[in-house]
Design a protein around this motif. Sequence first.
Motif, PDB file in Angstrom:
ATOM      1  N   LEU A 815       0.866  -1.173   0.000  1.00 12.73           N
ATOM      2  CA  LEU A 815       0.000   0.000   0.000  1.00 12.73           C
ATOM      3  C   LEU A 815       0.907   1.227   0.000  1.00 12.73           C
ATOM      4  CD1 LEU A 815      -2.500  -1.233   2.762  1.00 12.73           C
ATOM      5  CD2 LEU A 815      -2.663  -1.575   0.300  1.00 12.73           C
ATOM      6  N   HIS A 816       0.746   2.120  -0.974  1.00  8.46           N
ATOM      7  CA  HIS A 816       1.704   3.207  -1.170  1.00  8.46           C
ATOM      8  C   HIS A 816       1.342   4.432  -0.342  1.00  8.46           C
ATOM      9  CE1 HIS A 816       3.773   1.099  -4.368  1.00  8.46           C
ATOM     10  NE2 HIS A 816       2.590   0.782  -4.900  1.00  8.46           N
ATOM     11  N   CYS A 817       2.430   5.055   0.189  1.00  7.18           N
ATOM     12  CA  CYS A 817       2.319   6.334   0.905  1.00  7.18           C
ATOM     13  C   CYS A 817       3.616   7.096   0.609  1.00  7.18           C
ATOM     14  CB  CYS A 817       2.119   6.112   2.394  1.00  7.18           C
ATOM     15  SG  CYS A 817       1.990   7.636   3.365  1.00  7.18           S
ATOM     16  N   LEU A 818       3.570   8.069  -0.337  1.00  7.86           N
ATOM     17  CA  LEU A 818       4.782   8.727  -0.828  1.00  7.86           C
ATOM     18  C   LEU A 818       4.722  10.219  -0.512  1.00  7.86           C
ATOM     19  CD1 LEU A 818       5.003   6.987  -4.309  1.00  7.86           C
ATOM     20  CD2 LEU A 818       6.272   6.417  -2.233  1.00  7.86           C
ATOM     21  N   LEU A 819       5.775  10.685   0.142  1.00  7.79           N
ATOM     22  CA  LEU A 819       5.895  12.104   0.451  1.00  7.79           C
ATOM     23  C   LEU A 819       6.443  12.832  -0.774  1.00  7.79           C
ATOM     24  CD1 LEU A 819       5.754  14.382   2.594  1.00  7.79           C
ATOM     25  CD2 LEU A 819       8.109  13.781   3.211  1.00  7.79           C
ATOM     26  N   GLN A 820       5.752  13.907  -1.199  1.00  9.20           N
ATOM     27  CA  GLN A 820       6.180  14.684  -2.349  1.00  9.20           C
ATOM     28  C   GLN A 820       6.851  15.966  -1.847  1.00  9.20           C
ATOM     29  OE1 GLN A 820       2.547  15.265  -4.526  1.00  9.20           O
ATOM     30  NE2 GLN A 820       2.564  13.171  -5.379  1.00  9.20           N
ATOM     31  N   GLY A 821       7.986  16.194  -2.270  1.00  3.77           N
ATOM     32  CA  GLY A 821       8.744  17.350  -1.807  1.00  3.77           C
ATOM     33  C   GLY A 821       9.712  16.961  -0.717  1.00  3.77           C
ATOM     34  N   THR A 822      10.473  17.953  -0.263  1.00  6.13           N
ATOM     35  CA  THR A 822      11.517  17.707   0.726  1.00  6.13           C
ATOM     36  C   THR A 822      11.105  18.317   2.054  1.00  6.13           C
ATOM     37  OG1 THR A 822      13.169  17.782  -1.016  1.00  6.13           O
ATOM     38  CG2 THR A 822      13.955  18.030   1.263  1.00  6.13           C
ATOM     39  N   PRO A 823      11.234  17.575   3.191  1.00  5.71           N
ATOM     40  CA  PRO A 823      10.889  18.152   4.487  1.00  5.71           C
ATOM     41  C   PRO A 823      11.889  19.218   4.886  1.00  5.71           C
ATOM     42  CG  PRO A 823      11.842  15.973   4.766  1.00  5.71           C
ATOM     43  CD  PRO A 823      11.673  16.177   3.281  1.00  5.71           C
ATOM     44  N   ALA A 824      11.502  20.033   5.864  1.00 10.02           N
ATOM     45  CA  ALA A 824      12.363  21.115   6.358  1.00 10.02           C
ATOM     46  C   ALA A 824      13.631  20.532   6.936  1.00 10.02           C
ATOM     47  CB  ALA A 824      11.605  21.920   7.407  1.00 10.02           C
ATOM     48  N   ARG A 864       3.089  -9.457  10.136  1.00 13.41           N
ATOM     49  CA  ARG A 864       2.657  -9.384   8.743  1.00 13.41           C
ATOM     50  C   ARG A 864       2.839  -7.990   8.138  1.00 13.41           C
ATOM     51  NH1 ARG A 864      -3.177 -10.709   8.913  1.00 13.41           N
ATOM     52  NH2 ARG A 864      -2.970 -10.576   6.637  1.00 13.41           N
ATOM     53  N   LEU A 865       3.093  -6.964   8.977  1.00 15.17           N
ATOM     54  CA  LEU A 865       3.237  -5.587   8.496  1.00 15.17           C
ATOM     55  C   LEU A 865       4.719  -5.239   8.336  1.00 15.17           C
ATOM     56  CD1 LEU A 865       0.537  -3.774  10.663  1.00 15.17           C
ATOM     57  CD2 LEU A 865       0.317  -4.615   8.326  1.00 15.17           C
ATOM     58  N   HIS A 866       5.027  -4.579   7.228  1.00 14.51           N
ATOM     59  CA  HIS A 866       6.415  -4.143   6.988  1.00 14.51           C
ATOM     60  C   HIS A 866       6.383  -2.750   6.388  1.00 14.51           C
ATOM     61  CE1 HIS A 866      10.652  -4.229   6.054  1.00 14.51           C
ATOM     62  NE2 HIS A 866      10.401  -3.976   4.752  1.00 14.51           N
ATOM     63  N   LEU A 867       7.094  -1.794   7.049  1.00 17.03           N
ATOM     64  CA  LEU A 867       7.131  -0.401   6.593  1.00 17.03           C
ATOM     65  C   LEU A 867       8.379  -0.205   5.737  1.00 17.03           C
ATOM     66  CD1 LEU A 867       5.350   2.080   7.010  1.00 17.03           C
ATOM     67  CD2 LEU A 867       6.943   2.805   8.806  1.00 17.03           C
ATOM     68  N   CYS A 868       8.200   0.416   4.560  1.00 19.21           N
ATOM     69  CA  CYS A 868       9.290   0.506   3.573  1.00 19.21           C
ATOM     70  C   CYS A 868       9.970   1.873   3.612  1.00 19.21           C
ATOM     71  CB  CYS A 868       8.708   0.254   2.172  1.00 19.21           C
ATOM     72  SG  CYS A 868       9.924   0.461   0.843  1.00 19.21           S
ATOM     73  N   CYS A 869      11.290   1.854   3.667  1.00 15.73           N
ATOM     74  CA  CYS A 869      12.169   2.987   3.356  1.00 15.73           C
ATOM     75  C   CYS A 869      11.695   4.326   3.899  1.00 15.73           C
ATOM     76  CB  CYS A 869      12.336   3.137   1.831  1.00 15.73           C
ATOM     77  SG  CYS A 869      12.684   1.579   1.009  1.00 15.73           S
ATOM     78  N   PRO A 870      11.479   4.522   5.185  1.00 17.48           N
ATOM     79  CA  PRO A 870      10.953   5.793   5.681  1.00 17.48           C
ATOM     80  C   PRO A 870      11.919   6.957   5.438  1.00 17.48           C
ATOM     81  CG  PRO A 870      11.637   4.386   7.493  1.00 17.48           C
ATOM     82  CD  PRO A 870      11.704   3.550   6.259  1.00 17.48           C
ATOM     83  N   THR A 871      13.216   6.711   5.364  1.00 20.07           N
ATOM     84  CA  THR A 871      14.180   7.816   5.205  1.00 20.07           C
ATOM     85  C   THR A 871      14.101   8.466   3.848  1.00 20.07           C
ATOM     86  OG1 THR A 871      15.849   6.209   4.536  1.00 20.07           O
ATOM     87  CG2 THR A 871      15.776   6.807   6.859  1.00 20.07           C
ATOM     88  N   ALA A 872      13.572   7.781   2.873  1.00 21.66           N
ATOM     89  CA  ALA A 872      13.474   8.346   1.510  1.00 21.66           C
ATOM     90  C   ALA A 872      12.115   8.977   1.269  1.00 21.66           C
ATOM     91  CB  ALA A 872      13.722   7.262   0.488  1.00 21.66           C
ATOM     92  N   GLY A 873      11.299   9.182   2.297  1.00 17.46           N
ATOM     93  CA  GLY A 873       9.967   9.740   2.150  1.00 17.46           C
ATOM     94  C   GLY A 873       8.969   8.746   1.649  1.00 17.46           C
ATOM     95  N   ASN A 874       9.341   7.493   1.623  1.00 17.41           N
ATOM     96  CA  ASN A 874       8.440   6.420   1.184  1.00 17.41           C
ATOM     97  C   ASN A 874       7.978   5.662   2.431  1.00 17.41           C
ATOM     98  OD1 ASN A 874       7.051   4.360   0.047  1.00 17.41           O
ATOM     99  ND2 ASN A 874       8.741   3.570  -1.191  1.00 17.41           N
ATOM    100  N   PHE A 875       6.716   5.829   2.743  1.00 14.13           N
ATOM    101  CA  PHE A 875       6.151   5.176   3.936  1.00 14.13           C
ATOM    102  C   PHE A 875       5.173   4.080   3.533  1.00 14.13           C
ATOM    103  CE2 PHE A 875       7.277   9.519   5.113  1.00 14.13           C
ATOM    104  CZ  PHE A 875       8.067   9.308   6.238  1.00 14.13           C
ATOM    105  N   SER A 876       5.466   3.426   2.374  1.00  9.32           N
ATOM    106  CA  SER A 876       4.580   2.361   1.885  1.00  9.32           C
ATOM    107  C   SER A 876       4.559   1.197   2.882  1.00  9.32           C
ATOM    108  CB  SER A 876       5.045   1.886   0.502  1.00  9.32           C
ATOM    109  OG  SER A 876       4.965   2.961  -0.417  1.00  9.32           O
ATOM    110  N   LEU A 877       3.401   0.568   2.971  1.00  8.12           N
ATOM    111  CA  LEU A 877       3.177  -0.535   3.928  1.00  8.12           C
ATOM    112  C   LEU A 877       2.940  -1.815   3.151  1.00  8.12           C
ATOM    113  CD1 LEU A 877       2.688  -1.476   6.885  1.00  8.12           C
ATOM    114  CD2 LEU A 877       0.243  -1.039   6.478  1.00  8.12           C
ATOM    115  N   THR A 878       3.749  -2.824   3.449  1.00 14.09           N
ATOM    116  CA  THR A 878       3.570  -4.145   2.826  1.00 14.09           C
ATOM    117  C   THR A 878       2.826  -5.054   3.803  1.00 14.09           C
ATOM    118  OG1 THR A 878       5.592  -3.892   1.521  1.00 14.09           O
ATOM    119  CG2 THR A 878       4.732  -6.135   1.831  1.00 14.09           C
ATOM    120  N   LEU A 879       1.744  -5.667   3.315  1.00 16.52           N
ATOM    121  CA  LEU A 879       0.926  -6.604   4.117  1.00 16.52           C
ATOM    122  C   LEU A 879       1.155  -8.001   3.584  1.00 16.52           C
ATOM    123  CD1 LEU A 879      -1.221  -7.188   6.252  1.00 16.52           C
ATOM    124  CD2 LEU A 879      -2.970  -6.640   4.549  1.00 16.52           C
TER     125      LEU A 879
END
Length: 960
Positions: A815-824, A864-879
């Motif tokens: 399940l995709h959750c992508l941050l667009q842009g760069t945080p402060a 069963r839950l796995h959070l992907c690559c949070p440092t790259a602004g990608n907070f996608s969740l694998t079920l």
Amino acid sequence: GLSAGQRVVTVQKGPLYRVRGSHVTLWCKVSGYQGPAEQNFQWSIYLPLAPEREVQIVSTVDPSFPYAIYTQRVRSRGIYVERVQGDAVLLHITELQDRDAGEYECHTPNTDERYFGSYSAKTNLSVIADTLSASMVPQVLTCPEGDAVELTCEVSKSTAQHTHLSVGWYRLQGAGESHAEEILTLSKDFVLRPGPSYTQRFLAGDVQLNKVGNTTYKLSIRGAEPSDQGQLYCEAAEWIEDPDETWKDISRKQTRRTSLAVMSQGRDLSVDIAAAETSLSEGDTLQLNCVVGAQKSSSRHFQVLWLLSGVEVARVDPHGVLIWKEEYEERAKLGQLRAFKQSNVVYVLTIYEVGLKDNGTYHCSVSEVKTPGDFHSIQTNLSSGIQIDVKPIESRMRLFVSTSTPQVMAGDALILLCEVQGATSPVSVQWWHLPPQHLGPRVPVATMERDGTLSLGSAYQDSGTRGSLRLEKASSGAFTLVIPNTLDEGDGGRYGCKATEWSRGQSWTEEGETAVTVSSMDPGLHATLRSRIATVRYGQSFELVCQVSANYILEEVPVSVGWLFQPSPPTGDYHKLVRVLPSGTMAWGEALPHFQRKAQLTKAATSFRLRVPNAAAADEGTYQCEVEVWRRNTLTLGQSAATTRSNAVGIKVVLPESKLQVSTKESALEIGGGAHTAIECRIMFAQNNSQFAVTWYFLPPSPADATPLTIVRADYSSILEYGTEFSSPVQKSRFLSQRVSSNVFWLRILSVNPRDQGRYYCVVEEWVWLADSWYKLGEEASGRTTLEFKLPERELHLEKTNRSISVREGEEVTLHCLLQGTPAPAARLSATWFRGKESSSARPLLTLHYSGAIEYLWENLEGRLHLCCPTAGNFSLTLRGVEKGDAGVYYCQVEEWQQQSEGKDWALEASARSGYTQLATIPPESTAFSRICSSPPLLNFILYLPVVLIFLLALAGFCW
């Protein structure tokens, strides 16, 4: 101290001792009475086994007065009352029995105008064994006139009481004579007293009586005279001194008789015949002596003939040769007859085991001859005839059956007595039982053979059923049967005794019976429980009374009472508080030990009480009493005979009233992201000794009727317990319950975030220690505090596209959750995945905190839950391992946090929510075709297979 007209009843002074089998009299008289001169008398007895129970014997006025145990003896005149005069009577007991021992009461029914004086009097009668014995060897003595005669008699006694003996000698003129002439007697006062005919000879010293040993008495007659001949015997009497200082003969015994013949010197040839006994029973021995009287008899020759009813039996010639008549030869060969010459003047005929054929008159005829071989007699003389009477053997046996336990309860012992009197030979005894309403044969109980061998009936051989039966021979003719433990009504009915006397191949039987009633312990057993108060205040006492009733006397049987308790509210079956056993031992239950420390148990007759002082909340509930009854003779308390349980009685214990008051003031807080806050719970009033338990609740913003969620509970011991939704380590670290003062509690919320918005309140419970435990007196809820989250003005940019995804069960999906842009710069991000739309149904699945920690909010999804690559602004969740229940709407929320300055808290600066992803699940494939279709290479091969087949067929036709 008696006035005129005062009635006085007097009875023979006791205690009296009389021997078994004797004829006993007791006198009773009345004086000072009014009314008719002829007064009535009633005799009763109080037996040693039941000294309080009156047993009626005989009355001069009421034929129905005797109890059943005495009815037969009164009817047969075995017991009767002799009226001596109008106001005096004698009670006669013709043949005293062991069961006649007891305290006798003589009662005179009232004939006076008013009751004044005494109307009854009592005396004690003890029955003792007859130990007196008198014996003398029977003889046939012949002596010339002037010779001396000596006879000895053995007399003894072994009575425990102090008694005296008298011994006398008597003479009967002939065999049928009934009046005996006294020769000489040694009285109970140790004085010699001659009979009238022997006074002069006693004074001259020619008749003497001497004691020559401990038990031997000798009569000596010097210068025998013809008047001395006859049947001589000895009589002994035993005397006892009664309490009124008079002497009473309690037993008399006569010896067998000795026949004495005195030959006169004036005859030339005299013949006398004598017998030791002339009246015999079948089987006895008859001895006849023929005595020849003649001058210078030793030099003379005699031939003797024995005759029975004029017919010769046998003869003895001068040489002593015996010749039997033919009809007597066979009996002589068998040793049943014997005749011989004892001396020249004494000839003896003995018949052993006489029969009825030996009845008749016997003579002996004596002929004198000059020489032994001479057949001519010089003179012949015939003796007088002696009549011998042989009677058929008749048993004088009599039998009496009685019981000292005519009415008993089940479990009591039965005691039955069979008294056999008059038997002269060994006796066998057989007991039988006929149950109530039983039409079948008698049931054998026990048998005692002549040799004492004991056998039990088949129904009585198991000692575990009725106990060990005892059949004992208490005395020479008393047989006691004891059944230790009756079972039920079936052991009642009729019990009989059959006694058989055996003698010389013959037997005689007597039979008797008695009735017994056995009552069951079951009917009528009832218990009623009551209490004067059903509601008691804390610390007050209450008492329960268990009243027991039955159709029998409960005090005479073993009873146990148990107390049962069921707490309120019920927790199952009743608990056993305590059981009081028949021995008084108390067995306490283990489930409720506090009762043992304070409960008090008492008993009065059939009333059992349980008193509980200082009532506490633990004493509230329902009570019952349970009563068990055992058979009286049960040695070990096994199965009870009857059990009953009372009605239930409820006791309510009113605890002290709660005075708790909690502030219900409503309030609101607005908090920015990352800040800390505290929600207050204030107690306005409570008792000084109270302790408090505080539970914090959270109400989500919507819907309005949302169920409160438990955050945390701090009990009165300050032990914390978190609710399910707040039990993760992160939540526990953010929500803290704290007691600020004695009456103020805080719920501290650290690092507030948007999910914390909602209403908060506390519920306070007031607890006090009462006696032995903590009790909750009451509870109050506080007012609501509304927590509002101040959203940041800046918003992050997340992909807002809504998607729909289908995935087969068992596979994984991202399940995709992508941050667009760069945080402060220096900012940290946190992300939370939700399932459900933006409403109360959305529940967080996991949170990635700005510290980098991941919090799994559903434990069953953690693997069963796995959070992907949070440092790259990608907070996608694998079920992983998708299940049917995973279908639904998912979205993520990302937050940006900034630290205001070094060492300060982190604050929420921006947030955003992603678009929705609709996840649908597809059931797993189960057919081979579906597996083929899911494989593209295999599917292509199947599609081109017909073309290949056509080409091959065409090629084959061309080649042909």
